[in-house]
Design an enzyme around this catalytic site. Structure first.
Site, PDB file in Angstrom:
ATOM      1  N   ASP A 112       0.828  -1.205   0.000  1.00  0.00           N
ATOM      2  CA  ASP A 112       0.000   0.000   0.000  1.00  0.00           C
ATOM      3  C   ASP A 112       0.866   1.261   0.000  1.00  0.00           C
ATOM      4  O   ASP A 112       2.087   1.200   0.193  1.00  0.00           O
ATOM      5  CB  ASP A 112      -0.897   0.030   1.235  1.00  0.00           C
ATOM      6  CG  ASP A 112      -1.896  -1.105   1.261  1.00  0.00           C
ATOM      7  OD1 ASP A 112      -2.288  -1.564   0.172  1.00  0.00           O
ATOM      8  OD2 ASP A 112      -2.266  -1.546   2.367  1.00  0.00           O
ATOM      9  N   TYR A 139       6.347 -10.023   6.888  1.00  0.00           N
ATOM     10  CA  TYR A 139       6.234  -8.583   7.114  1.00  0.00           C
ATOM     11  C   TYR A 139       6.698  -8.248   8.527  1.00  0.00           C
ATOM     12  O   TYR A 139       6.472  -9.021   9.463  1.00  0.00           O
ATOM     13  CB  TYR A 139       4.783  -8.110   6.965  1.00  0.00           C
ATOM     14  CG  TYR A 139       4.319  -7.910   5.550  1.00  0.00           C
ATOM     15  CD1 TYR A 139       4.497  -6.682   4.906  1.00  0.00           C
ATOM     16  CD2 TYR A 139       3.686  -8.936   4.850  1.00  0.00           C
ATOM     17  CE1 TYR A 139       4.056  -6.486   3.606  1.00  0.00           C
ATOM     18  CE2 TYR A 139       3.238  -8.746   3.548  1.00  0.00           C
ATOM     19  CZ  TYR A 139       3.426  -7.523   2.934  1.00  0.00           C
ATOM     20  OH  TYR A 139       2.990  -7.331   1.649  1.00  0.00           O
TER      21      TYR A 139
END
Length: 246
Positions: A54, A112
């Site tokens: 994003d 992540y």
């Protein structure tokens, strides 16, 4: 036509995410990489990424794939790309792969890391890569809560509202919280992620760290399958795609 797999690192601060979109407000990482590839090859190439990060999200180990007729030796690709890429995007490694390789669909798991800077005084050099929180957080409680996120679950509660996804089940191999001085890290490894999934997990863990929720609330949040039951969405700047495994 050779297919290449290239590992990228980038600072996502100035980008409207990975993917080129008509409504994107500002440059995208995919757009910059495609422009660099055209300069090198003269071809219109649309690189595919393992993770469609994003706006504001960073990467140390993003993986892309594409096919090209260019005769650049595979070992020269990182150097060639870095000569035309912006300074906040870097090609780290290149290998030739099978023609049917797909950076996204062939990925087995992604790692992540989310970074929180937990200190009364902000660090101006970390502000682009961490979420600064002044109130001391209960890291032990956050770590206990993270353990409940491991396993195969329906993560609908940890998916942004309005996502077009139909299947919300994901397998989380690792979810852990650790601390190094003022830095708190949330590491999560899974076979796939929903829209804003990691950031909503972090926002929920912070609520637990603030003692607004107890660690044992996580199973109930998962069972509710409702975005309203989880915590807020953490800012994008603390999130980084560390590695993709195949």
């Amino acid at each position: 036509m050779p297919c290449l797999k290239i590992t990228l690192a980038y600072d996502g601060s100035n980008y409207a995410g990975w993917q080129v979109q008509p409504e994107a407000h500002g440059p995208t990482v995919q757009g910059e990489v495609a422009a660099a590839l055209k300069r090198l090859t003269g071809e219109e190439i649309t690189p595919v990424a393992a993770g469609r990060t994003d706006a504001g999200v960073h990467a140390r180990g993003q993986v892309i794939s594409f096919s090209t007729r260019a005769r650049i030796p595979v070992e020269r690709w990182p150097l060639a790309l870095n000569s035309v890429l912006p300074a906040d995007i870097a090609a780290l490694e290149a290998v030739e792969v099978a023609p049917d390789f797909h950076a996204r669909y062939c990925a087995k798991r992604k790692w992540y890391r989310y970074t929180i800077y937990n200190n009364r005084v902000p660090d101006v050099f970390c502000r682009r890569y961490s979420w600064h929180l002044r109130q001391p957080l209960d890291v032990i409680a956050m770590a206990r809560a993270a353990a409940y996120l491991q396993g195969c679950h329906d993560f609908r509660s940890f998916c942004a509202a309005g996502s077009p996804v139909r299947h919300f089940e994901r397998q989380v191999q690792q979810a852990s919280v650790s601390q190094n001085g003022p830095f708190i890290y949330f590491d999560v490894i899974a076979d796939g992620f929903l829209y804003h999934m990691v950031r909503i997990m972090v926002g929920t863990l912070v609520e637990i760290g603030r003692r607004r929720l107890v660690p044992e609330a996580i199973p109930a949040i998962l069972a509710a399958r409702s975005r309203e039951k989880a915590g807020p969405t953490a800012p994008a700047r603390g999130l980084c795609l560390e590695r993709v495994e195949y």
